[in-house]
Design an enzyme around this catalytic site. Structure first.
Site: not given
Ligand code: AMP
Length: 282
Positions: A149, A178, A152, A37
């Protein structure tokens, strides 16, 4: 960092920022923040004058109640991490603020077949829930730039489609995955893995890497079968392991020079569902 719980105050604040000619980058999240994030926050800070992050665990995108109830939350630590990373604005609405009534949860957007394959097939209604919340958040924040990210990947394509469908003038940047030192893609759900599961979880990325290395010479379907059977022996329950055209996620059986291909996987370790993906060409 300024924290807002109510959209009407956030809207006013952002109107003022825009009237000063400043650009805004938006990073929507569900909290339990990690370095993945924060990499999006950092990209936003490089590309926009003001960075807005939202934390909202969207009930409508969970097709599994248990997964929603067990979704990790660490709001105090999240606020510290966002402060340290230089985020300017945090929006933390409650459910009532985003969904004032039942009708506001079920809007349907004509995204097309991409909504019902891969993640959409195994999590029915998931992307409709994602589109509902993203539309609301974008209408509240009206960013110039949105940071998502690659973790997804299907969500990135669907949100990009939604932005086109809604005719919004928002630039979308897809930021790299990441990973932990052993290759496991960072995810809030990793917090739910026990020590053994956490070690095993790294095998997901390892198996995608292995397929990628062998693909130029070997048949994808055979590599897929052998990867699935190896992962199952280690305790995974596989939802899917596929290769697809990275532009539209049309499934591919063979690597073909014309395609920009991506490998995608979703699998459970006990009741924790993990996803990962890897571009076949760097
Ligand atoms: P989430 O909180 O899981 O809904 O993710 C919020 C944002 O962070 C989304 O755009 C995800 O794709 C991105 N994200 C989650 N994990 C990662 C990661 N390991 N590397 C890069 N972006 C990420």
């Amino acid at each position: 960092m300024v924290v807002f719980k109510y959209s009407k105050y956030l809207r006013k604040y952002l109107e003022h920022i825009r009237s000063e000619g400043l650009s805004t980058g938006f990073v929507p999240t569900m909290g339990a923040l990690h370095a993945g994030h924060l990499s999006l926050i950092s990209q936003s800070r490089k590309n926009a004058d003001i960075t807005v992050c939202s934390i909202f665990v969207n009930p409508v995108q969970f097709n599994n109640k248990d997964d929603f109830q067990k979704y990790p939350s660490s709001i105090e630590n999240d606020i510290l991490l966002l402060e340290e990373s230089g985020c300017d604005i945090l929006f933390m609405p409650d459910e009532q603020e985003i969904y004032p009534d039942e009708a506001s949860k079920i809007k349907h957007f004509e995204i097309g077949p991409i909504e019902n394959i891969l993640e959409g097939k195994f999590r029915p209604g998931h992307f409709r829930g994602v589109c509902n919340v993203v539309e609301k958040l974008l209408k509240i924040t009206e960013p110039s730039h949105l940071f998502l990210g690659q973790k997804d990947y299907q969500q990135c394509l669907i949100v990009s489609k939604l932005i086109k469908l809604l005719n919004l003038n928002i630039k979308v940047s897809i930021c790299p995955i990441i990973r932990e030192a052993d290759g496991l893609a960072m995810s809030s759900r990793n917090l739910r893995l026990n020590e053994n599961e956490r070690k095993t979880a790294a095998k997901l990325h390892e198996s995608l890497n292995n397929i990628k290395t062998r693909l130029p010479l070997e048949n994808f379907l055979r590599l897929k079968q052998s990867a699935i059977s190896d992962l199952e022996k280690k305790g995974f329950r596989i939802d899917y392991l596929e290769m697809a055209n990275a532009d539209d996620l049309e499934l591919l059986e063979n690597i073909n020079g014309n395609y920009n291909a991506i490998l995608l996987i979703a699998a459970f370790l006990n009741d924790v569902r993990l996803i990962d993906n890897l571009m076949v060409k760097d």
